[in-house]
Design a protein around this motif. Structure first.
Motif, PDB file in Angstrom:
ATOM      1  N   GLU A   1      -1.868   4.108  -0.154  1.00 39.84           N
ATOM      2  CA  GLU A   1      -1.026   5.084   0.546  1.00 39.84           C
ATOM      3  C   GLU A   1      -0.877   4.686   2.018  1.00 39.84           C
ATOM      4  N   ARG A   2      -1.924   4.098   2.570  1.00 40.80           N
ATOM      5  CA  ARG A   2      -1.886   3.676   3.972  1.00 40.80           C
ATOM      6  C   ARG A   2      -0.883   2.544   4.169  1.00 40.80           C
ATOM      7  N   ASP A   3      -0.855   1.607   3.225  1.00 43.76           N
ATOM      8  CA  ASP A   3       0.123   0.518   3.305  1.00 43.76           C
ATOM      9  C   ASP A   3       1.537   1.075   3.315  1.00 43.76           C
ATOM     10  N   LEU A   4       1.792   2.020   2.401  1.00 40.70           N
ATOM     11  CA  LEU A   4       3.131   2.606   2.301  1.00 40.70           C
ATOM     12  C   LEU A   4       3.487   3.362   3.580  1.00 40.70           C
ATOM     13  N   ALA A   5       2.502   4.089   4.123  1.00 41.78           N
ATOM     14  CA  ALA A   5       2.756   4.846   5.347  1.00 41.78           C
ATOM     15  C   ALA A   5       3.090   3.898   6.494  1.00 41.78           C
ATOM     16  N   MET A   6       2.373   2.782   6.553  1.00 42.12           N
ATOM     17  CA  MET A   6       2.606   1.820   7.626  1.00 42.12           C
ATOM     18  C   MET A   6       4.024   1.233   7.536  1.00 42.12           C
TER      19      MET A   6
ATOM     20  N   VAL B   1       4.239  -5.423   9.991  1.00 39.03           N
ATOM     21  CA  VAL B   1       3.286  -4.698   9.144  1.00 39.03           C
ATOM     22  C   VAL B   1       2.155  -5.608   8.687  1.00 39.03           C
ATOM     23  N   GLN B   2       2.312  -6.876   8.928  1.00 37.88           N
ATOM     24  CA  GLN B   2       1.213  -7.816   8.662  1.00 37.88           C
ATOM     25  C   GLN B   2       0.073  -7.588   9.662  1.00 37.88           C
ATOM     26  N   GLU B   3       0.309  -6.756  10.658  1.00 40.82           N
ATOM     27  CA  GLU B   3      -0.651  -6.468  11.721  1.00 40.82           C
ATOM     28  C   GLU B   3      -1.214  -7.735  12.341  1.00 40.82           C
ATOM     29  N   PRO B   4      -0.324  -8.584  12.838  1.00 45.54           N
ATOM     30  CA  PRO B   4      -0.823  -9.844  13.362  1.00 45.54           C
ATOM     31  C   PRO B   4      -1.290  -9.707  14.804  1.00 45.54           C
ATOM     32  N   ARG B   5      -2.115 -10.641  15.227  1.00 39.48           N
ATOM     33  CA  ARG B   5      -2.415 -10.789  16.646  1.00 39.48           C
ATOM     34  C   ARG B   5      -1.352 -11.696  17.256  1.00 39.48           C
TER      35      ARG B   5
ATOM     36  N   ALA C   1      17.452  16.743   4.546  1.00 37.44           N
ATOM     37  CA  ALA C   1      16.152  16.346   4.007  1.00 37.44           C
ATOM     38  C   ALA C   1      16.283  15.096   3.144  1.00 37.44           C
ATOM     39  N   PRO C   2      16.544  13.976   3.774  1.00 38.65           N
ATOM     40  CA  PRO C   2      16.555  12.760   2.953  1.00 38.65           C
ATOM     41  C   PRO C   2      15.107  12.463   2.569  1.00 38.65           C
ATOM     42  N   PRO C   3      14.887  11.962   1.376  1.00 41.06           N
ATOM     43  CA  PRO C   3      13.508  11.654   1.001  1.00 41.06           C
ATOM     44  C   PRO C   3      12.982  10.584   1.943  1.00 41.06           C
ATOM     45  N   SER C   4      11.740  10.725   2.352  1.00 39.68           N
ATOM     46  CA  SER C   4      11.194   9.717   3.245  1.00 39.68           C
ATOM     47  C   SER C   4      11.180   8.384   2.502  1.00 39.68           C
ATOM     48  N   PRO C   5      11.273   7.271   3.226  1.00 43.54           N
ATOM     49  CA  PRO C   5      11.323   5.960   2.556  1.00 43.54           C
ATOM     50  C   PRO C   5      10.179   5.760   1.562  1.00 43.54           C
ATOM     51  N   ARG C   6       9.020   6.292   1.949  1.00 45.70           N
ATOM     52  CA  ARG C   6       7.853   6.109   1.084  1.00 45.70           C
ATOM     53  C   ARG C   6       8.021   6.853  -0.228  1.00 45.70           C
ATOM     54  N   ARG C   7       8.481   8.133  -0.114  1.00 50.31           N
ATOM     55  CA  ARG C   7       8.677   8.916  -1.341  1.00 50.31           C
ATOM     56  C   ARG C   7       9.764   8.281  -2.204  1.00 50.31           C
ATOM     57  N   ALA C   8      10.818   7.827  -1.537  1.00 50.94           N
ATOM     58  CA  ALA C   8      11.912   7.208  -2.294  1.00 50.94           C
ATOM     59  C   ALA C   8      11.394   5.996  -3.063  1.00 50.94           C
ATOM     60  N   TYR C   9      10.512   5.234  -2.417  1.00 57.32           N
ATOM     61  CA  TYR C   9       9.953   4.053  -3.072  1.00 57.32           C
ATOM     62  C   TYR C   9       9.084   4.459  -4.258  1.00 57.32           C
ATOM     63  N   GLN C  10       8.278   5.514  -4.040  1.00 53.87           N
ATOM     64  CA  GLN C  10       7.411   5.948  -5.146  1.00 53.87           C
ATOM     65  C   GLN C  10       8.238   6.468  -6.318  1.00 53.87           C
TER      66      GLN C  10
ATOM     67  N   ALA D   1      10.846  -5.397   0.655  1.00 56.85           N
ATOM     68  CA  ALA D   1      10.806  -6.598   1.487  1.00 56.85           C
ATOM     69  C   ALA D   1       9.790  -6.441   2.605  1.00 56.85           C
ATOM     70  N   VAL D   2       9.743  -5.250   3.216  1.00 54.25           N
ATOM     71  CA  VAL D   2       8.813  -5.029   4.317  1.00 54.25           C
ATOM     72  C   VAL D   2       7.385  -4.876   3.780  1.00 54.25           C
ATOM     73  N   LEU D   3       7.268  -4.203   2.639  1.00 54.06           N
ATOM     74  CA  LEU D   3       5.942  -4.000   2.036  1.00 54.06           C
ATOM     75  C   LEU D   3       5.234  -5.333   1.759  1.00 54.06           C
ATOM     76  N   LEU D   4       6.018  -6.356   1.494  1.00 50.04           N
ATOM     77  CA  LEU D   4       5.440  -7.676   1.216  1.00 50.04           C
ATOM     78  C   LEU D   4       4.568  -8.162   2.374  1.00 50.04           C
ATOM     79  N   GLY D   5       4.892  -7.692   3.582  1.00 48.19           N
ATOM     80  CA  GLY D   5       4.093  -8.083   4.739  1.00 48.19           C
ATOM     81  C   GLY D   5       2.648  -7.634   4.643  1.00 48.19           C
ATOM     82  N   ARG D   6       2.361  -6.666   3.795  1.00 47.40           N
ATOM     83  CA  ARG D   6       0.986  -6.188   3.634  1.00 47.40           C
ATOM     84  C   ARG D   6       0.165  -7.097   2.721  1.00 47.40           C
ATOM     85  N   LEU D   7       0.806  -8.082   2.147  1.00 46.99           N
ATOM     86  CA  LEU D   7       0.133  -8.949   1.167  1.00 46.99           C
ATOM     87  C   LEU D   7      -1.225  -9.486   1.615  1.00 46.99           C
TER      88      LEU D   7
END
Lengths: 286, 374
Positions: free
Chosen positions: A141-146, A182-186, B18-27, A126-132
């Motif tokens: 990987e950067r999107d996921l990290a954010m 995460v949409q990085e809005p102004r 050590a819960p998997p980080s959200p990102r790893r869990a998603y992957q 749901a949150v990742l969708l904000g990167r659309l």
């Protein structure tokens, strides 16, 4: 800096979209179109907003106040670009909104509608969708990290794998706000983000909105119905009243007369324990 | 006892450390989904072997594989019968099941996503019935098809273009009506499906009236649109189905992210930069076209487009990047299984697969309707 220059709009057909979208149906919420002032006058429809001038600086939280049906949501939709802005001009950081494509607009503006459907996905998705608006073919990987950082910031990390439909109202609101961020809005536009939340969650959500607005130097507009929450969290207010009456200023300047006139009731502003409060007066006659 | 409890605690503690980080869990979740896709492909291959082997001329998996490898005209005379059975009878039918099932599954998933309506499918929205009406009109009014009296129940379409064309017109027309009703009146999902059922009934009645005025051979030719059957398709029909699936199917698959946004409501999708009206128009047209072309060649096959996306959503959730292709896979699996069942259930009689899917699917629709109310 958000700059609104001589913006006018009137009632348009289908403004009653609030009821239609409720069942998950394809409501007519899409075709609310703000009619330009000329045609509005020609049709004899009253203007909701007449020549509004407003500028909001970065890091500022503006509360949009006013009774039902004065055009708060329409104003937000116009700024979000969901409705065409025909009369007047809206610009962010010297860029005219009309000059932007949908995608470019979505890269600058995050808009939370009053009501959303709930998809059957996990919190992370749901949150990742904000990167659309920023997305190539697939999230990087950067999107996921954010997304991960945002989930941790808002305390949502433990819920990351849970289905959104299993969240409480407060948690869901945080998820939706995380997506907007995460949409990085102004510019962050929130239409009644704390409705249906309990007192504790109202405060928690608004506090995080306030903190994020300052931390990311966002321009945030929040439609609120609770004047006391507005007094606590907003920096400035925009009060819309009937007959296109508009008052704006910093929260200290929110006078009980203006509020009373806008809502058609009597209001007293005072202080309780050093905090500003606003209380409606209910007389026996009314 | 105490020791056990302590062990348990430490185990829990370790998991908490050590819960998997959200990102790893998603992957990891994405990997699991890919595995599921592979598993479905494997199941499909297995089912393919079984389907090719079963029938009144039984063949074991190894015999099927041998016949497939030897080609349609083997040098070895002993293999001639097997080659005949596999290459000219069963293979077209089985591939038809795959293509039609995939088309219908994908069409259903697209419609359910775009209309945010879990009861939507080509069948429940009347799109299949509209397409059948179009195809029937083509046969009766333009004399576009005739029934082969010889041999199997195979039917040749003398003018496939006009049959497909009118089927497309019927399917797209039904889809346009549903879209208009849903958009203009802001109906609830149940009401949209009710409108679809009314539309389907209307199209079915119109089909019957057209049939009433048809000649005997035409009537026989049109009858099969009421029950979808996979037996009619030959290699040329297969080519049509394959081309349609590939050419039309890419559009919704490319737009999967936009469909994900649409699941959250039109306004939110717009805020994310999605052109909502355009996506809905293109997607619905694509789904209707897929269903219409399938119907044009095979008749009305119901419920595949309803069941397949449901199963997948239960398994993996609503991410359309997976939901769309997996629904196509599931549709292929279900239709192939249903057709194989229809062939062997009371062999040597081959039931029309449309009747079987309706028998299995109608109770499911009931369950869904009852659950939707809550």
């Amino acid at each position: 800096m958000l700059e609104i220059d001589r913006l006018s709009f009137s009632y348009a057909r289908g403004t009653s979209s609030k009821a239609a979208g409720r069942h998950g149906a394809l409501g007519p919420s899409c075709d609310v179109s703000a009619v330009s002032a000329d045609s509005a006058v020609g049709n004899g429809r009253p203007l909701l907003l007449d020549q509004l001038n407003l500028s909001v600086a970065s890091g500022e939280l503006l509360a949009v106040l006013g009774p039902n049906g004065v055009g708060k949501s329409t104003l937000l939709k116009l700024i979000a670009g969901l409705l065409p802005c025909k009369q007047g001009r809206i610009g962010i950081d010297t860029t005219d909104l009309n000059a932007l494509s949908r995608r470019e607009r979505a890269q600058r503006i995050a808009y939370l509608p009053q009501m959303t459907e709930i998809a059957s996905v996990t919190v992370f998705e749901a949150v990742l969708l904000g990167r659309l608006p920023h997305l190539g073919l697939q999230p990087s990987e950067r999107d996921l990290a954010m997304v991960e950082t945002m989930l941790c910031d808002l305390g949502l990390a433990p819920l990351s794998g849970r289905r959104v439909s299993r969240l409480s109202g407060g948690e869901l609101q945080k998820v939706v706000i995380a997506r907007a961020l995460v949409q990085e809005p102004r510019l962050l536009l929130l239409d009644e983000p704390v409705n249906h939340l309990d007192l504790r969650n109202q405060i928690a959500v608004l506090r995080s909105i306030q903190a994020l607005t300052r931390a990311h130097a966002l321009i945030t507009l929040v439609v609120l119905h609770d004047l006391n929450l507005a007094l606590r969290f907003a920096d400035r207010f925009l009060l819309l009243g009937p007959h296109a009456a508009v008052t704006t200023g910093c929260m200290e300047a929110l006078a009980s007369e203006a509020v009373g006139a806008a809502y058609g009731i009597t209001v007293i502003r005072g202080e309780v324990g050093g905090l500003p409060v606003m209380v409606p007066v209910v007389s026996a006659a009314s | 006892m105490q020791g056990l409890a302590k062990d348990k605690e430490s185990a829990v503690g370790n998991a908490g450390d050590a819960p998997p980080s959200p990102r790893r869990a998603y992957q990891r979740l994405l990997q699991q989904r890919l595995l599921l896709g592979l598993a479905m492909l494997a199941a499909l291959a297995l089912l393919l072997l079984i389907a090719l082997g079963s029938g009144s001329y039984q063949l074991g998996p190894s015999a099927v594989a041998a016949a497939l490898l030897a080609g349609p005209s083997p040098a070895d005379q002993e293999q001639l019968v097997a080659a005949q059975v596999i290459w000219s009878l069963r293979l077209p039918r089985v591939i038809t099941a795959l293509l039609a099932g995939a088309s219908l599954g994908l069409a259903g998933a697209v419609l359910q996503g775009l209309l945010r309506n879990r009861l939507a499918s080509p069948f429940t929205l009347g799109i299949s019935q509209g397409a059948a009406l179009g195809a029937t009109c083509a046969i009766v009014l333009f004399d576009a098809g005739a029934l082969h009296a010889v041999g199997t129940e195979a039917m040749t379409l003398q003018a496939p273009m006009s049959v497909v064309g009118l089927a497309l017109a019927g399917g797209l027309g039904a889809a346009a009506l549903i879209l208009m009703i849903g958009t203009l009146r802001g109906l609830t999902p149940e009401a949209v499906v009710l409108a679809g059922i009314a539309l389907g009934a209307f199209a079915s009645a119109a089909t019957m009236i057209v049939q009433y005025f048809a000649s005997d051979t035409q009537a026989a030719a049109t009858l099969f649109w009421t029950f979808g059957d996979l037996g009619r398709a030959g290699w040329s029909e297969l080519a049509w189905l394959a081309a349609a699936l590939v050419a039309i199917g890419v559009w919704p698959l490319r737009a999967a992210w936009h469909y994900n946004a649409l699941a959250w409501g039109d306004d939110l999708a717009r805020g994310l930069g999605v052109s909502v009206a355009r996506q809905r128009l293109i997607g619905t047209a694509a789904a209707a076209a897929l269903a219409a072309i399938t119907t044009a060649f095979l008749g009305v096959i119901g419920f595949i487009g309803l069941i397949a996306p449901h199963l997948i959503r239960l398994l993996i959730g609503g991410d359309q990047r997976f939901l769309l292709p997996f629904s196509a896979l599931a549709g292929a699996l279900i239709l192939l299984a249903a057709d194989t069942l229809a062939r062997v259930l009371i062999a040597p009689v081959m039931l029309p697969v449309g009747a079987v899917t309706a028998l299995l699917g109608a109770p499911l629709l009931l369950v869904l309707l009852l659950r939707q109310r809550r």
